[in-house]
Scaffold this active site. Structure first.
Site, PDB file in Angstrom:
ATOM      1  N   PHE B 120       0.857  -1.188   0.000  1.00 49.53           N
ATOM      2  CA  PHE B 120       0.000   0.000   0.000  1.00 49.53           C
ATOM      3  C   PHE B 120       0.892   1.236   0.000  1.00 49.53           C
ATOM      4  CE2 PHE B 120      -4.497   1.093   0.715  1.00 49.53           C
ATOM      5  CZ  PHE B 120      -5.103  -0.103   0.398  1.00 49.53           C
ATOM      6  N   GLN B 240      -7.308  14.666   3.598  1.00 47.63           N
ATOM      7  CA  GLN B 240      -6.649  13.842   2.607  1.00 47.63           C
ATOM      8  C   GLN B 240      -7.486  13.815   1.340  1.00 47.63           C
ATOM      9  OE1 GLN B 240      -6.080   9.337   3.068  1.00 47.63           O
ATOM     10  NE2 GLN B 240      -4.054  10.277   2.991  1.00 47.63           N
ATOM     11  N   HIS B 242      -7.791  11.771  -1.770  1.00 44.43           N
ATOM     12  CA  HIS B 242      -7.334  10.468  -2.261  1.00 44.43           C
ATOM     13  C   HIS B 242      -7.197  10.550  -3.769  1.00 44.43           C
ATOM     14  CE1 HIS B 242      -7.188   6.207  -3.138  1.00 44.43           C
ATOM     15  NE2 HIS B 242      -7.218   5.898  -1.863  1.00 44.43           N
ATOM     16  N   LEU B 252     -14.711   5.955  -4.154  1.00 42.98           N
ATOM     17  CA  LEU B 252     -13.316   5.563  -4.059  1.00 42.98           C
ATOM     18  C   LEU B 252     -12.957   4.299  -4.828  1.00 42.98           C
ATOM     19  CD1 LEU B 252     -10.858   6.609  -2.370  1.00 42.98           C
ATOM     20  CD2 LEU B 252     -11.147   4.511  -1.083  1.00 42.98           C
ATOM     21  N   GLU B 255      -6.552   2.144  -3.014  1.00 42.33           N
ATOM     22  CA  GLU B 255      -5.142   2.103  -3.336  1.00 42.33           C
ATOM     23  C   GLU B 255      -4.675   0.652  -3.509  1.00 42.33           C
ATOM     24  OE1 GLU B 255      -3.008   5.232  -1.102  1.00 42.33           O
ATOM     25  OE2 GLU B 255      -1.926   3.514  -0.307  1.00 42.33           O
ATOM     26  N   ARG B 286      -0.461   9.367  -0.545  1.00 42.32           N
ATOM     27  CA  ARG B 286      -1.575   9.955  -1.288  1.00 42.32           C
ATOM     28  C   ARG B 286      -1.410  11.427  -1.623  1.00 42.32           C
ATOM     29  NH1 ARG B 286      -6.161   6.628   2.108  1.00 42.32           N
ATOM     30  NH2 ARG B 286      -5.575   4.645   1.182  1.00 42.32           N
ATOM     31  N   HIS B 353     -11.373  12.690   1.107  1.00 42.71           N
ATOM     32  CA  HIS B 353     -11.506  11.330   1.589  1.00 42.71           C
ATOM     33  C   HIS B 353     -11.449  11.215   3.104  1.00 42.71           C
ATOM     34  CE1 HIS B 353     -11.115   7.019   1.478  1.00 42.71           C
ATOM     35  NE2 HIS B 353      -9.905   7.025   1.979  1.00 42.71           N
ATOM     36  N   ARG B 397      -2.236  11.007   6.057  1.00 46.11           N
ATOM     37  CA  ARG B 397      -2.378   9.645   6.578  1.00 46.11           C
ATOM     38  C   ARG B 397      -1.932   8.635   5.542  1.00 46.11           C
ATOM     39  NH1 ARG B 397      -6.348   5.619   5.950  1.00 46.11           N
ATOM     40  NH2 ARG B 397      -7.896   6.941   4.953  1.00 46.11           N
TER      41      ARG B 397
HETATM   42  C1  LIG Z   1     -14.501   4.450   0.470  1.00 41.71           C
HETATM   43  C2  LIG Z   1     -13.542   4.412   1.610  1.00 41.71           C
HETATM   44  C3  LIG Z   1     -12.566   3.423   1.687  1.00 41.71           C
HETATM   45  C4  LIG Z   1     -11.688   3.376   2.752  1.00 41.71           C
HETATM   46  N1  LIG Z   1     -10.757   2.380   2.801  1.00 41.71           N
HETATM   47  C5  LIG Z   1      -9.911   2.326   3.853  1.00 41.71           C
HETATM   48  C6  LIG Z   1      -8.947   1.276   3.952  1.00 41.71           C
HETATM   49  O1  LIG Z   1      -8.879   0.390   3.098  1.00 41.71           O
HETATM   50  N2  LIG Z   1      -8.121   1.258   5.006  1.00 41.71           N
HETATM   51  C7  LIG Z   1      -8.189   2.215   5.990  1.00 41.71           C
HETATM   52  O2  LIG Z   1      -7.413   2.133   6.930  1.00 41.71           O
HETATM   53  N3  LIG Z   1      -9.092   3.212   5.926  1.00 41.71           N
HETATM   54  C8  LIG Z   1      -9.958   3.292   4.895  1.00 41.71           C
HETATM   55  N4  LIG Z   1     -10.870   4.310   4.834  1.00 41.71           N
HETATM   56  C9  LIG Z   1     -10.997   5.231   5.960  1.00 41.71           C
HETATM   57  C10 LIG Z   1     -11.785   4.602   7.078  1.00 41.71           C
HETATM   58  O3  LIG Z   1     -12.765   3.746   6.542  1.00 41.71           O
HETATM   59  C11 LIG Z   1     -12.493   5.609   7.957  1.00 41.71           C
HETATM   60  O4  LIG Z   1     -11.602   6.594   8.325  1.00 41.71           O
HETATM   61  C12 LIG Z   1     -13.009   4.936   9.191  1.00 41.71           C
HETATM   62  O5  LIG Z   1     -13.844   3.863   8.838  1.00 41.71           O
HETATM   63  C13 LIG Z   1     -13.756   5.846  10.138  1.00 41.71           C
HETATM   64  O6  LIG Z   1     -14.266   5.057  11.206  1.00 41.71           O
HETATM   65  P1  LIG Z   1     -14.882   5.670  12.516  1.00 41.71           P
HETATM   66  O7  LIG Z   1     -15.196   4.531  13.408  1.00 41.71           O
HETATM   67  O8  LIG Z   1     -14.022   6.738  13.039  1.00 41.71           O
HETATM   68  O9  LIG Z   1     -16.218   6.369  12.018  1.00 41.71           O
HETATM   69  P2  LIG Z   1     -17.425   5.888  11.098  1.00 41.71           P
HETATM   70  O10 LIG Z   1     -17.316   4.498  10.651  1.00 41.71           O
HETATM   71  O11 LIG Z   1     -17.611   6.956  10.089  1.00 41.71           O
HETATM   72  O12 LIG Z   1     -18.640   5.917  12.104  1.00 41.71           O
HETATM   73  C14 LIG Z   1     -19.123   7.113  12.652  1.00 41.71           C
HETATM   74  C15 LIG Z   1     -20.256   6.781  13.575  1.00 41.71           C
HETATM   75  O13 LIG Z   1     -20.675   7.952  14.249  1.00 41.71           O
HETATM   76  C16 LIG Z   1     -22.073   8.033  14.234  1.00 41.71           C
HETATM   77  N5  LIG Z   1     -22.457   9.439  14.316  1.00 41.71           N
HETATM   78  C17 LIG Z   1     -21.989  10.480  13.587  1.00 41.71           C
HETATM   79  N6  LIG Z   1     -22.602  11.608  13.974  1.00 41.71           N
HETATM   80  C18 LIG Z   1     -23.466  11.263  14.948  1.00 41.71           C
HETATM   81  C19 LIG Z   1     -24.398  11.975  15.744  1.00 41.71           C
HETATM   82  N7  LIG Z   1     -24.576  13.302  15.621  1.00 41.71           N
HETATM   83  N8  LIG Z   1     -25.113  11.290  16.646  1.00 41.71           N
HETATM   84  C20 LIG Z   1     -24.987   9.943  16.801  1.00 41.71           C
HETATM   85  N9  LIG Z   1     -24.117   9.233  16.082  1.00 41.71           N
HETATM   86  C21 LIG Z   1     -23.371   9.894  15.184  1.00 41.71           C
HETATM   87  C22 LIG Z   1     -22.500   7.360  12.966  1.00 41.71           C
HETATM   88  O14 LIG Z   1     -23.812   6.869  13.082  1.00 41.71           O
HETATM   89  C23 LIG Z   1     -21.492   6.236  12.874  1.00 41.71           C
HETATM   90  O15 LIG Z   1     -21.959   5.122  13.598  1.00 41.71           O
HETATM   91  C24 LIG Z   1     -11.761   4.361   3.760  1.00 41.71           C
HETATM   92  C25 LIG Z   1     -12.718   5.352   3.677  1.00 41.71           C
HETATM   93  C26 LIG Z   1     -13.589   5.403   2.607  1.00 41.71           C
HETATM   94  C27 LIG Z   1     -14.552   6.531   2.511  1.00 41.71           C
END
Ligand SMILES: Cc1cc2nc3c(=O)[nH]c(=O)nc-3n(C[C@H](O)[C@H](O)[C@H](O)COP(=O)(O)OP(=O)(O)OC[C@H]3O[C@@H](n4cnc5c(N)ncnc54)[C@H](O)[C@@H]3O)c2cc1C
Ligand code: SF4
Ligand code: SF4
Ligand code: FES
Lengths: 235, 589
Positions: B120, B240, B242, B252, B255, B286, B353, B397
């Site tokens: 990666f 970031q 992407h 997306l 990568e 990136r 991203h 990142r």
């Molecule tokens: C298409 C895509 C591909 C990716 N691929 C990778 C990868 O291969 N490897 C990698 O390391 N990273 C990857 N990333 C990045 C990574 O997926 C995210 O940064 C990560 O999943 C974020 O997780 P999180 O638990 O912080 O938040 P999230 O999974 O975004 O969850 C946020 C939570 O907060 C809750 N929430 C938000 N606001 C409120 C509110 N006001 N009240 C109550 N609940 C709320 C939502 O309901 C949700 O449950 C990718 C991102 C994208 C967009």
């Protein structure tokens, strides 16, 4: 610009005694315009009181299963032009209680999937490293682990409509995903749940669920295999 | 709207059910009574979209070492990350991956049955010598596999879930965090969760940009709620972009495609990354790849009728390989670009991203408030995941380090919150607890003015895209800020048409939009004041990195009006836990 007629199911328990249909003319603003783009157009430009679920907008979160001209699908992965009609009737997923407009009550669906113990059950101690799994054994999980919990399958299933306690195709698919996992040792705990009168025997193997699944998964195949396992165990 | 409030008591309440929130919850639930509140059903959180992988120096296919991973993370961050947090995360990574495997995550496998790994961007062996296979993956559905596994595990642990609950206000009593006010989207009722410890895991905010890879719900709510209670947003100017968003749609393309051998081509069919990063080429980090692509386009080598994007070619690895390792990408390319990637290249350009910064924490995930003179804790508040910043990503990142961040800091947050709850008693609510949140939701529930979501969100994302994305200048950003102020004023003359108490998306979007404008203002003011280029923050008017003046974290607080950003700074923790500091060097790959 081409327009398509959207005849949309509407119901707000705060003010409507009965459900009704609203008609909107939606513009297809580019090739490949998606159903979700159309729903957003209705909400953001035509009627902000219209409501529905969506999140990831790329077919992986399972929020936006809806019924279009009688067929269940994800709004975010369906191109309007591919539906081949100028008149679309948009409804919530059938067989589930409607909360409002296209939003259904999915608690029952989620609770049922949880009853099959969808997690690894281990009796032997774990090694310090990963539990080895051959690529062939890992391949058995393909076509099972990808389920996005959208409910399109259960909502198309006559047994799910008829028997409120029927676990439904999605739950069986999930159960099978764990049963065939070479790391799992919980089949004995799961099989009685699946063997229950609201379990796999209620299925009429008519493949509605397979046709409805937007991820091209095959819950019926899982059901048939679970049945075979149950029968083999009885002998 | 009614002001009847239902009250709940918990040891720990976790806001957010993505990878970070669920890992925190499943760990905390093992020790104490834990609730999760989430705007969507847990499995619909944005983590479900993560594709390519999660990093750990397992060394399953070739030699690897956590110290190399740590170096890559620090260098990738353009030296803005805190090196103690980087050491903590990369050292723990292998153990975390094994724990995920034990609870059932269906990783892809090597022929011997070990967890498979792929290269990666920015991940190297021996401190930058060559690309290394460090990303563990489940085909190109790693986030999906992870989130569902964690959800199922937390259900098994007895976590209490409150789904489709929208957080309105973080509650405090004399500086001690003691709960959160929520709105039940399904029936319009209000709930207060009074808890000993609160974990924020609300994800990112890239929905402020027009072209983005994010879900509808990624609107920066957690940042806004924390900032309104005196916390800061650390390194707010760093997003970031992407490199491989699908042209026109922003969705997306992982990568992992380049990890499996995909290459980027310009209009002349040239593999241009060979010029910009001779050692690791298409697998450069990136920020570097995105900027190289933008330069190709600027210099007239873009493809398409408008010469405004480039191509990502993968068909040469063979259809069978693609369908086994990248099936999701095949589906996305078909739907969003109309391209069969087993036969043709995918048109791509950069897409917003990831939010690199967040609510600042130390590596124990305790939320901190700080400036150049020092830092202090916010008692009872923990944060993890994309909404937080233990500061392992700094200015840029590395791919696969976010999922790792979720599991490492998610678990730590669960442990720390449970420990805090065991050592402290419940702090009662103040008399009018939740009144600010209630006032805010009432303001929008009763809003009968002129402007609507569609209009203002359109203007917001347009200005952020044009003036605050890959290339930035003082002039553009100052204009951007002025527009944001106008949009903020329009929110006082807003209209929520929907008056229903059931699933009122019009109302939720109003609240989210209000938060998005606040976070847009905060990051724009931070970006204006950072007069250098570093990682994802690139300024045409200050094209070089300036360590003498800017090797420090930005901390954006709110003034007393709770609307105007105040930009402050905090020292980077350059000293790791046990190893030596990696001193800043020029970043060449
Ligand atoms: C298409 C895509 C591909 C990716 N691929 C990778 C990868 O291969 N490897 C990698 O390391 N990273 C990857 N990333 C990045 C990574 O997926 C995210 O940064 C990560 O999943 C974020 O997780 P999180 O638990 O912080 O938040 P999230 O999974 O975004 O969850 C946020 C939570 O907060 C809750 N929430 C938000 N606001 C409120 C509110 N006001 N009240 C109550 N609940 C709320 C939502 O309901 C949700 O449950 C990718 C991102 C994208 C967009
Ligand atoms: S095959 Fe079985 S589970 Fe599937 S729709 Fe038919 S009855 Fe339902
Ligand atoms: S099996 Fe298919 S239709 Fe059913 S919930 Fe899973 S993805 Fe949806
Ligand atoms: S919005 Fe997530 S599956 Fe359609």
């Amino acid at each position: 610009m081409k327009t398509v007629t959207f005849e949309v199911f509407r119901y707000d328990p705060d003010k409507d005694k009965e459900a009704y249909y609203d008609t909107f003319q939606v513009e297809l603003r580019r090739p490949g315009y998606l159903l979700l783009d159309a729903l957003n157009q209705i909400k953001w430009e035509l009627d902000p009181t219209f409501t529905y679920r969506r999140s990831c907008r790329e077919g992986v979160c399972g929020s936006d299963g809806i019924n279009v001209n009688g067929v269940n699908m994800l709004s975010c992965m369906t191109k309007v032009e591919d539906l081949g009609s100028d008149h679309l009737v948009i409804q919530p997923l059938p067989g589930m209680n409607v909360m409002r407009d296209l939003v259904t009550d999915v608690d029952d669906f989620f609770n049922k999937f949880i009853t099959v113990k969808p997690y690894i059950i281990r009796k032997s101690p774990n090694p310090d490293k990963e539990i080895y799994q051959s690529p062939e054994d890992r391949k058995l999980l393909d076509g099972l682990y990808e389920c996005i919990l959208c409910g399109c399958c259960s909502s198309s299933c006559p047994s799910f409509w008829a028997d409120k306690k029927y676990l439904g195709p999605n739950a069986f698919l999930r159960a099978w995903r764990y049963i065939v996992d070479s790391r799992d040792e919980g089949a004995e705990e799961r099989l009685p749940i699946l063997n229950d009168k609201h379990g796999v025997w209620r299925c009429h193997t008519i493949y509605n669920c397979v046709e409805a699944c937007p991820k091209e998964l095959n819950p019926t195949d899982a059901i048939v295999k679970i049945r075979k396992m149950l029968l083999d165990q009885q002998i | 709207m009614s002001v009847k409030i239902e009250y709940h008591k918990f040891d720990v309440v976790v806001v957010g059910a993505g990878g970070a929130g669920l890992n925190a919850a499943q760990v905390a639930s093992q020790y104490c009574k834990t609730a999760v509140v989430s705007e969507v059903y847990p499995t619909r959180s944005h983590t479900i979209s993560a594709q390519g992988g999660i990093s750990a120096a397992l060394g399953n296919l070739e030699e690897d070492h956590w110290h190399w991973h740590m170096f890559d993370t620090v260098k990738g961050s353009d030296y803005l990350a805190d090196q103690d947090s980087c050491e903590y995360m990369t050292r723990l990574a292998p153990e975390m991956i094994i724990a995920l495997e034990h609870i059932g995550l269906p990783f892809s496998r090597t022929p011997e049955g070990k967890i498979a790994q792929r290269p990666f961007g920015g991940h190297t062996a021996e401190f930058g010598k060559r690309a290394v296979k460090r990303a563990c993956y489940a085909a190109d559905r790693t986030g999906h596999a992870m989130l569902k596994t964690l959800y199922e595990k937390s259900v098994d642990q007895g976590t209490h879930f409150y789904s489709e609950f929208y957080a309105l206000e973080l509650l405090m009593n004399e500086g001690q965090v003691n709960g959160v006010l929520c709105y039940d989207i399904q029936n319009g009722e209000l709930h207060i969760f009074n808890a000993k410890a609160v974990v924020f895991a609300t994800g990112g905010n890239c929905r402020v940009f027009q072209t983005n890879s994010n879900a509808h719900i990624n609107t920066g709510d957690g940042l806004a709620l924390a900032m309104r209670k005196g916390c800061s947003w650390s390194d707010a100017e760093f997003f970031q972009f992407h490199p491989t968003g699908i042209y026109g749609a922003g969705n997306l393309i992982t990568e992992g495609v380049r990890g499996e051998g995909g290459i980027l081509l310009n209009a002349q069919g040239e593999r241009f990354m060979e010029r910009y990063a001779p050692t690791i080429k298409d697998l450069a980090p990136r920020d570097i790849v995105s900027r190289s692509m933008a330069l190709e386009v600027l210099e007239g080598r873009g493809v398409g009728p408008n010469k405004d994007h480039v191509l990502l070619k993968i068909d040469h690895i063979g259809a069978e390989n693609i369908m086994e390792k990248l099936p999701g990408i095949h589906e996305l390319s078909l739907v969003f670009a109309g391209v069969d990637c087993t036969k043709e290249p995918i048109p791509v350009n950069p897409t917003a991203h990831y939010q690199n910064g967040g609510i600042p924490t130390n590596y124990h995930t305790q939320v901190i408030k700080g400036n150049m003179d020092g830092e202090e804790y916010v008692p009872g508040l923990f944060a993890a995941g994309e909404c937080a910043s233990a500061s392992v990503h700094g200015a840029n990142r590395l791919g696969t380090n976010s999922l790792l961040d979720l599991v490492v800091f998610g678990r730590t947050a669960g442990e720390q919150a449970a420990k805090y709850a065991a050592e402290n008693s419940l702090v009662g609510l103040v008399d009018n607890a939740g009144s600010e949140g209630v006032a805010n939701i009432n303001k929008y529930a009763n809003a009968n003015g002129k402007h609507t979501f569609g209009e203002i969100w359109g203007e917001l994302t347009d200005v952020m895209q044009k003036k605050m994305s890959v290339f930035r200048t003082e002039e553009l950003m100052t204009e951007c800020y002025a527009t944001l102020n106008e949009l903020e004023a329009k929110m006082d003359d807003y209209k929520v048409n929907d008056k229903s108490s059931v699933y009122n998306l019009d109302l939720i979007e109003a609240l989210e939009l209000n938060n998005m404008i606040l976070v847009a203002k905060a990051c724009t003011s931070a970006a204006i004041l950072r007069k250098e280029s570093r990682g994802g923050h690139f300024r045409d008017d200050y094209p070089d990195r300036d360590d003498a003046n800017f090797l420090k974290h930005t901390e954006v607080y709110l003034e007393e009006d709770l609307k105007t950003p105040r930009v402050d700074y905090r020292n980077v923790r350059q000293k790791p836990i046990s190893v030596e500091t990696f001193p800043p060097k020029p970043r060449v790959y």
